[in-house]
Design an enzyme around this catalytic site. Structure first.
Site, short mmCIF file in Angstrom:
data_model
loop_
_atom_site.label_atom_id
_atom_site.label_comp_id
_atom_site.label_asym_id
_atom_site.label_seq_id
_atom_site.Cartn_x
_atom_site.Cartn_y
_atom_site.Cartn_z
CG ASP A 189 9.25 8.77 13.05
OD1 ASP A 189 8.14 8.69 12.51
OD2 ASP A 189 10.15 9.54 12.66
N GLY A 225 6.45 4.80 17.52
CA GLY A 225 5.72 3.54 17.38
C GLY A 225 4.25 3.71 17.72
CE LYS A 226 2.99 9.46 16.46
NZ LYS A 226 4.47 9.50 16.39
CE LYS A 246 4.18 -3.66 18.90
NZ LYS A 246 5.34 -4.13 19.64
CG ASN A 299 2.82 15.88 8.81
OD1 ASN A 299 1.76 15.27 8.84
ND2 ASN A 299 3.09 16.88 9.64
N GLY A 357 4.08 9.12 9.30
CA GLY A 357 4.35 7.82 8.70
C GLY A 357 4.33 6.78 9.79
CG HIS A 358 1.46 6.26 11.89
ND1 HIS A 358 2.22 6.95 12.80
CD2 HIS A 358 0.41 7.05 11.60
CE1 HIS A 358 1.64 8.11 13.04
NE2 HIS A 358 0.54 8.20 12.32
CD GLN A 385 2.74 15.18 12.60
OE1 GLN A 385 1.64 15.61 12.90
NE2 GLN A 385 2.91 14.40 11.56
CB THR A 434 7.37 5.71 7.65
OG1 THR A 434 7.90 5.14 8.84
CG2 THR A 434 6.39 4.74 7.05
CB THR A 435 6.93 10.44 5.64
OG1 THR A 435 5.92 9.95 6.51
CG2 THR A 435 6.32 11.46 4.70
NE ARG A 493 12.11 7.49 11.54
CZ ARG A 493 11.32 6.41 11.61
NH1 ARG A 493 11.66 5.39 12.38
NH2 ARG A 493 10.20 6.36 10.92
CG ASP A 526 13.10 -4.92 19.96
OD1 ASP A 526 12.31 -4.05 20.39
OD2 ASP A 526 13.31 -5.11 18.75
N GLY A 531 9.48 -5.87 19.75
CA GLY A 531 9.60 -6.20 18.34
C GLY A 531 8.51 -5.47 17.58
P1 GDP Z 1 5.00 6.22 14.48
O1 GDP Z 1 5.17 7.30 13.47
O2 GDP Z 1 5.06 6.72 15.88
O3 GDP Z 1 3.80 5.36 14.22
O4 GDP Z 1 6.28 5.28 14.32
P2 GDP Z 1 6.93 4.74 12.94
O5 GDP Z 1 6.05 3.68 12.41
O6 GDP Z 1 7.30 5.87 12.06
O7 GDP Z 1 8.30 4.16 13.47
C1 GDP Z 1 8.34 3.12 14.39
C2 GDP Z 1 9.03 1.89 13.75
O8 GDP Z 1 9.40 0.98 14.77
C3 GDP Z 1 8.12 1.12 12.82
O9 GDP Z 1 8.90 0.59 11.78
C4 GDP Z 1 7.58 -0.02 13.69
O10 GDP Z 1 7.27 -1.20 12.96
C5 GDP Z 1 8.73 -0.27 14.59
N1 GDP Z 1 8.40 -0.69 15.96
C6 GDP Z 1 7.37 -0.26 16.75
N2 GDP Z 1 7.47 -0.81 17.97
C7 GDP Z 1 8.58 -1.59 17.96
C8 GDP Z 1 9.26 -2.40 18.94
O11 GDP Z 1 8.86 -2.49 20.11
N3 GDP Z 1 10.41 -3.03 18.54
C9 GDP Z 1 10.90 -2.92 17.27
N4 GDP Z 1 12.04 -3.57 16.96
N5 GDP Z 1 10.30 -2.16 16.33
C10 GDP Z 1 9.17 -1.52 16.67
P1 IMO Z 2 4.99 10.65 12.84
O1 IMO Z 2 3.51 10.79 13.01
C1 IMO Z 2 8.92 12.56 12.70
C2 IMO Z 2 9.03 16.71 11.31
C3 IMO Z 2 9.72 16.99 10.00
C4 IMO Z 2 10.23 18.41 10.24
C5 IMO Z 2 9.10 19.03 11.07
C6 IMO Z 2 8.13 19.88 10.26
O2 IMO Z 2 5.39 9.57 11.88
O3 IMO Z 2 5.67 10.54 14.16
P2 IMO Z 2 6.23 19.31 8.52
O4 IMO Z 2 6.29 18.62 7.19
O5 IMO Z 2 5.32 18.65 9.50
O6 IMO Z 2 5.97 20.79 8.39
O7 IMO Z 2 7.72 19.19 9.10
O8 IMO Z 2 8.41 17.94 11.68
N1 IMO Z 2 7.97 15.70 11.26
C7 IMO Z 2 8.09 14.45 11.75
N2 IMO Z 2 9.14 13.82 12.29
N3 IMO Z 2 7.74 11.93 12.63
C8 IMO Z 2 6.66 12.55 12.10
O9 IMO Z 2 5.42 12.02 12.10
C9 IMO Z 2 6.82 13.87 11.59
N4 IMO Z 2 5.98 14.75 11.00
C10 IMO Z 2 6.69 15.88 10.82
O10 IMO Z 2 10.76 16.08 9.75
O11 IMO Z 2 11.38 18.36 11.05
MG MG Z 3 6.42 7.84 11.90
#
Ligand code: GDP
Ligand code: IMO
Ligand code: MG
Length: 427
Positions: A13, A15-16, A18, A38, A40-41, A223, A298-299, A304, A332, A414
């Site tokens: 999580d 911000g991959k 974005k 698993n 969530g982006h 992940q 997100t998932t 968190r 930010d 942002g």
């Molecule tokens: P990922 O799983 O690595 O793709 O990240 P997630 O999407 O699960 O979580 C990142 C969250 O931060 C999302 O809601 C994005 O829209 C948000 N985000 C990403 N980059 C930025 C940033 O630079 N600033 C802010 N405020 N939000 C961001």
């Molecule tokens: P993104 O791609 C954050 C965590 C789960 C759990 C562990 C194992 O959005 O960054 P699983 O269902 O994969 O067997 O769960 O890994 N987990 C994540 N945590 N971001 C994720 O993906 C995750 N995918 C799995 O919460 O602790």
């Molecule tokens: Mg995520």
């Protein structure tokens, strides 16, 4: 032209999504190479917000071809509901390609994921319950179902029979659940075959030929480094290779074609699920970060766990992945703090550790050694140049850059596509 890898540097999580979307218009193919739904982006484009789980984030960029690689585990219900959701919003998904060698998540593995977690009680991992672990276990046990099996009913039936032989015993006799029948499982999987067929191909060949033609391939990890099955905080990890090495095995692109590894790192740290987290904050500062960063999964929607930036982890991720550039996201979200602590080392039972302790038990006892940096109160979400940032924000970035093992090339200010400060262009 090169292959480029994007990986998470912390516990996910970062911000991959974005970052991948940000690069989408400059690359020809975006490949998801590990994990499944698993992930969530969240990607924000203007007024539109998209939550992607299984599809690569590049699917949102017209002209960029999205690929699900062989290293992914595919839940076919989720695949088609995501495709339908995007099509309904006017996104063309017809260019998607799915590896014939990717594994499929069968219903019994979703069931096993949930009952195993319940069985583990206080020792649970806190999985997403999507069947990820059991499906990868089947792959390694050589009893998995692959995408290509859906096109041969006889083979599919044999394989499902083989997998269920033991699993139905486990489900009924140990967990006291009703196991799905072979017939029902086969029927469910076959039900997707016709719709899936046009998407399926040898994605390794497709990508190899694309690279030969001089096209750019972006490999997007789900992940993150500390959730990687080998290099993460085992056993509190996911079951796939989420680090840069996994990009090769999960896509069929060789290491010699990769010349850039982009690590995505948040300006603080979060974690979902169980497991050690040295800089975790159980106080008002943790609540501040959760609010400022909207840190809810997100998932699964779970809140968190939040903590300060951990430079030991960033350095570890830089080394394991060979990070060439970091994208520092969510700078930010630190606005308004009087001072910003950064973990520079750990104290483990009186001994200072500048690197990740080799022993997992030591990591569980690690107490952060902090350095403190002055904060800033100005809104930075409109900044587009490094020099626009308040001097204290600049100093914070430069300080953690020095500690983290690679240059900070892009800063997120942002959630929107354009809300970035580019110091060194990535592609
Ligand atoms: P990922 O799983 O690595 O793709 O990240 P997630 O999407 O699960 O979580 C990142 C969250 O931060 C999302 O809601 C994005 O829209 C948000 N985000 C990403 N980059 C930025 C940033 O630079 N600033 C802010 N405020 N939000 C961001
Ligand atoms: P993104 O791609 C954050 C965590 C789960 C759990 C562990 C194992 O959005 O960054 P699983 O269902 O994969 O067997 O769960 O890994 N987990 C994540 N945590 N971001 C994720 O993906 C995750 N995918 C799995 O919460 O602790
Ligand atoms: Mg995520």
């Amino acid at each position: 032209m090169p292959a480029i890898v994007i990986v998470g540097a912390q516990w996910g999580d970062e911000g991959k999504g974005k970052a991948t979307d940000h690069l989408g218009s400059r690359v020809d193919h975006v490949v998801k190479f590990n994990g499944g739904n698993n992930a969530g982006h969240t990607v924000v484009i203007g007024q539109e917000k998209y939550a992607l789980h299984l599809l690569p984030s590049g699917i949102l960029t017209p002209g960029c071809s999205p690929v699900i690689g062989n290293g992914v585990v595919v839940d076919l219900d989720v695949l088609f509901s995501e495709i339908d959701g995007l099509e309904a919003r006017g996104i063309d998904t017809s260019g998607l390609r799915v590896s014939a060698s990717a594994h499929v998540i069968a219903d019994y593995n979703r069931q096993l994921d949930k009952v195993t977690e319940r069985f583990l009680g206080s020792r649970k991992i806190g999985t997403t319950g999507r069947g990820i672990g059991p499906t990868y276990a089947d792959k390694m046990n050589r009893i998995g179902i692959r995408v290509q099996d859906l096109f041969d009913e006889k083979i599919l039936t044999q394989k499902v029979q083989g997998a269920l032989e033991l699993k139905s015993q486990v489900l009924t006799k140990i967990y006291n659940r009703r196991a799905p029948s072979v017939e029902r499982t086969v029927e469910e999987l076959l039900g997707h075959a016709e719709r899936l067929a046009p998407y399926v191909c040898d994605t390794s060949l497709l990508l190899g030929e694309a690279l030969d033609r001089g096209e750019t391939v972006l490999l997007e990890a789900g992940q993150a480094t500390l959730l990687d099955v080998d290099h993460g905080t085992y056993p509190f990890v996911t079951s796939s290779s989420a680090t840069a090495g996994g990009a090769c095995t999960g896509s069929g692109i060789p290491p010699t074609r990769i010349d850039q590894v982009i690590g995505i790192v948040k300006a603080y740290t979060t974690r979902v699920g169980e497991g050690p987290f040295p800089t975790e904050l159980d106080d008002a500062n943790g609540d501040f970060l959760r609010e400022a960063g909207h840190e809810f999964g997100t998932t699964t929607g779970r809140p968190r766990r939040c903590g300060w930036y951990d430079a030991v982890i960033a350095r570890y991720a830089a080394r394991i992945n060979g990070v060439t550039d970091f994208v520092l996201t969510k700078l930010d979200c630190l606005t308004g703090l009087e001072e910003v602590p950064v973990c520079v080392a750990y104290d483990v039972d009186g001994v200072r550790h500048d690197e990740m302790p080799v022993n997992q038990s030591d990591f569980h006892h690690a107490v952060p050694v902090y350095e403190y940096f002055p904060g800033w109160s100005e809104d930075i979400s409109g900044c587009r140049d490094f020099d626009d940032l308040p001097v204290n924000a600049q100093a914070y970035v430069r300080a953690i850059e020095k500690m983290s093992g690679a240059r900070m090339s892009v800063l997120g200010v942002g959630p929107e596509r354009e809300q970035s400060v580019v110091i060194h262009p990535l592609v």
